[in-house]
Scaffold this motif. Sequence first.
Motif, mmCIF file in Angstrom:
data_model
loop_
_atom_site.group_PDB
_atom_site.id
_atom_site.type_symbol
_atom_site.label_atom_id
_atom_site.label_comp_id
_atom_site.label_asym_id
_atom_site.label_seq_id
_atom_site.Cartn_x
_atom_site.Cartn_y
_atom_site.Cartn_z
ATOM 1 N N ARG A 201 27.943 65.568 74.794
ATOM 2 C CA ARG A 201 28.081 65.520 73.335
ATOM 3 C C ARG A 201 29.040 66.620 72.878
ATOM 4 N NH1 ARG A 201 22.154 64.389 70.614
ATOM 5 N NH2 ARG A 201 21.623 62.546 71.847
ATOM 6 N N GLY A 202 29.888 66.267 71.941
ATOM 7 C CA GLY A 202 30.852 67.222 71.445
ATOM 8 C C GLY A 202 32.117 67.303 72.266
ATOM 9 N N ARG A 203 32.182 66.561 73.364
ATOM 10 C CA ARG A 203 33.410 66.576 74.168
ATOM 11 C C ARG A 203 34.563 66.009 73.346
ATOM 12 N NH1 ARG A 203 33.948 64.197 80.270
ATOM 13 N NH2 ARG A 203 36.165 64.564 80.587
ATOM 14 N N CYS A 204 35.731 66.513 73.582
ATOM 15 C CA CYS A 204 36.898 66.102 72.805
ATOM 16 C C CYS A 204 37.338 64.694 73.221
ATOM 17 C CB CYS A 204 38.032 67.089 73.042
ATOM 18 S SG CYS A 204 39.142 67.233 71.671
ATOM 19 N N LEU A 205 37.526 63.817 72.244
ATOM 20 C CA LEU A 205 37.971 62.451 72.485
ATOM 21 C C LEU A 205 39.318 62.208 71.825
ATOM 22 C CD1 LEU A 205 34.735 60.332 71.836
ATOM 23 C CD2 LEU A 205 35.562 61.267 74.010
ATOM 24 N N LEU A 206 40.147 61.407 72.484
ATOM 25 C CA LEU A 206 41.372 60.913 71.879
ATOM 26 C C LEU A 206 41.018 59.641 71.117
ATOM 27 C CD1 LEU A 206 44.546 61.193 71.742
ATOM 28 C CD2 LEU A 206 44.579 59.457 73.545
ATOM 29 N N VAL A 207 41.361 59.598 69.843
ATOM 30 C CA VAL A 207 41.065 58.448 68.991
ATOM 31 C C VAL A 207 42.364 57.697 68.724
ATOM 32 C CG1 VAL A 207 40.063 57.676 66.810
ATOM 33 C CG2 VAL A 207 39.220 59.770 67.907
ATOM 34 N N ALA A 208 42.396 56.439 69.106
ATOM 35 C CA ALA A 208 43.577 55.595 68.880
ATOM 36 C C ALA A 208 43.237 54.527 67.858
ATOM 37 C CB ALA A 208 44.034 54.946 70.189
ATOM 38 N N THR A 209 44.095 54.383 66.861
ATOM 39 C CA THR A 209 43.960 53.305 65.889
ATOM 40 C C THR A 209 45.193 52.418 65.999
ATOM 41 O OG1 THR A 209 42.687 54.685 64.367
ATOM 42 C CG2 THR A 209 43.709 52.709 63.453
ATOM 43 N N LEU A 210 44.981 51.163 66.366
ATOM 44 C CA LEU A 210 46.067 50.198 66.489
ATOM 45 C C LEU A 210 45.962 49.173 65.372
ATOM 46 C CD1 LEU A 210 45.814 49.266 70.298
ATOM 47 C CD2 LEU A 210 46.976 51.223 69.273
ATOM 48 N N VAL A 211 47.113 48.719 64.891
ATOM 49 C CA VAL A 211 47.154 47.582 63.974
ATOM 50 C C VAL A 211 48.215 46.619 64.486
ATOM 51 C CG1 VAL A 211 47.516 46.771 61.606
ATOM 52 C CG2 VAL A 211 46.454 49.005 61.995
ATOM 53 N N VAL A 212 47.812 45.383 64.724
ATOM 54 C CA VAL A 212 48.739 44.331 65.153
ATOM 55 C C VAL A 212 49.239 43.615 63.910
ATOM 56 C CG1 VAL A 212 49.032 42.254 66.552
ATOM 57 C CG2 VAL A 212 47.472 44.056 67.310
ATOM 58 N N LEU A 213 50.562 43.538 63.764
ATOM 59 C CA LEU A 213 51.185 42.968 62.571
ATOM 60 C C LEU A 213 51.968 41.712 62.918
ATOM 61 C CD1 LEU A 213 52.640 46.381 61.431
ATOM 62 C CD2 LEU A 213 50.718 45.271 60.338
ATOM 63 N N ASP A 214 52.055 40.794 61.961
ATOM 64 C CA ASP A 214 52.898 39.623 62.180
ATOM 65 C C ASP A 214 54.330 39.924 61.760
ATOM 66 O OD1 ASP A 214 53.074 39.377 59.392
ATOM 67 O OD2 ASP A 214 51.816 37.583 59.282
ATOM 68 N N GLY A 215 55.209 38.924 61.797
ATOM 69 C CA GLY A 215 56.624 39.139 61.512
ATOM 70 C C GLY A 215 56.913 39.574 60.098
ATOM 71 N N GLU A 216 55.977 39.363 59.175
ATOM 72 C CA GLU A 216 56.162 39.767 57.778
ATOM 73 C C GLU A 216 55.407 41.039 57.449
ATOM 74 O OE1 GLU A 216 55.207 36.489 55.276
ATOM 75 O OE2 GLU A 216 56.705 35.163 56.165
ATOM 76 N N GLY A 217 54.899 41.710 58.477
ATOM 77 C CA GLY A 217 54.201 42.974 58.254
ATOM 78 C C GLY A 217 52.756 42.833 57.827
ATOM 79 N N ARG A 218 52.186 41.622 57.927
ATOM 80 C CA ARG A 218 50.789 41.430 57.553
ATOM 81 C C ARG A 218 49.879 41.799 58.721
ATOM 82 N NH1 ARG A 218 51.878 35.558 54.986
ATOM 83 N NH2 ARG A 218 52.548 35.305 57.147
ATOM 84 N N PRO A 219 48.830 42.582 58.462
ATOM 85 C CA PRO A 219 47.915 42.965 59.549
ATOM 86 C C PRO A 219 47.111 41.767 60.035
ATOM 87 C CG PRO A 219 47.683 44.400 57.626
ATOM 88 C CD PRO A 219 48.484 43.224 57.186
ATOM 89 N N LEU A 220 46.979 41.645 61.345
ATOM 90 C CA LEU A 220 46.192 40.583 61.964
ATOM 91 C C LEU A 220 44.907 41.123 62.582
ATOM 92 C CD1 LEU A 220 49.088 38.706 63.831
ATOM 93 C CD2 LEU A 220 48.018 38.039 61.658
ATOM 94 N N VAL A 221 45.014 42.252 63.241
ATOM 95 C CA VAL A 221 43.892 42.850 63.968
ATOM 96 C C VAL A 221 44.009 44.361 63.868
ATOM 97 C CG1 VAL A 221 42.809 43.152 66.234
ATOM 98 C CG2 VAL A 221 43.775 40.940 65.629
ATOM 99 N N ALA A 222 42.880 45.042 63.770
ATOM 100 C CA ALA A 222 42.848 46.502 63.845
ATOM 101 C C ALA A 222 41.897 46.896 64.966
ATOM 102 C CB ALA A 222 42.391 47.111 62.524
ATOM 103 N N VAL A 223 42.270 47.905 65.721
ATOM 104 C CA VAL A 223 41.452 48.369 66.845
ATOM 105 C C VAL A 223 41.225 49.866 66.699
ATOM 106 C CG1 VAL A 223 41.243 48.562 69.344
ATOM 107 C CG2 VAL A 223 42.478 46.608 68.346
ATOM 108 N N ASP A 224 39.962 50.273 66.797
ATOM 109 C CA ASP A 224 39.602 51.688 66.881
ATOM 110 C C ASP A 224 39.076 51.936 68.280
ATOM 111 O OD1 ASP A 224 40.151 52.779 64.290
ATOM 112 O OD2 ASP A 224 38.470 51.606 63.527
ATOM 113 N N ALA A 225 39.630 52.920 68.976
ATOM 114 C CA ALA A 225 39.216 53.193 70.350
ATOM 115 C C ALA A 225 39.109 54.692 70.580
ATOM 116 C CB ALA A 225 40.210 52.582 71.344
#
Length: 241
Positions: A201-225
């Motif tokens: 507990r308390g160990r340092c984690l790398l947090v990645a937030t991804l957003v997959v966008l279509d050709g017009e810049g609209r978000p399709l999926v978001a990922v928190d890891a």
Amino acid sequence: MAGESTPKYALIASTIQDRIISGRYPVRSLLPSEADLVREFGTARATVVRALEFLRLEGWLEAQQGRGRTVLGRPHTERSPAPTRVLRLLAGEDSTHVSLLRAAPVPATDRTADLLGLTTPARVIARRRLLADSGAMPPAFAIVHLPDGIAQRSAMVMNAPIGEDVVSRLSRTGHNPRRITERLTVRPATPREASLLTVHRGRCLLVATLVVLDGEGRPLVAVDAVQPADRTIVEFGHGLS
């Protein structure tokens, strides 16, 4: 349907792109301030900041401490392919490397709604997944958030593993994924994350937030890891001309 119209930040980004291409915002000039853009577009500062961050990641702008944002012009090269660490978070749930813990509809938090361009209240499908330690990459816990309509049409609603990777599934079902944005931060593990990743507990984690966008810049999926930070190496290449 909520989530299918272009979100406000994408419209602001598109308008700024058009102004750069037309020469209204010349290369090496300073972009108007955040306050000026907030007044012009009649929106929240967070929305303007998100649009500007999107343009920075795409190579249209450069942020300079104490000066604001400088126009770089239209990016001259295609964006590089997504690195392995990103593709891993979007991989299929094959039970050997990626295990599905649970897939279920949940109310979208304000943050998730903002990432996906949804108007609250809204429902998303949350696919909670555990990624195995591969030796080269540490274990990771990820939540894939999909707007309800996109999840329904791409058959990612069921609480059962999907062998196909997320980008391929979106492409095959007509959603046209074109770009991925990535944001990296670091923070201590929560008790649940520590248990899932078998770390202290308390160990340092790398947090990645991804957003997959279509050709017009609209978000399709978001990922928190999240994954242990002390075993993670993130490298970027930068041109000098």
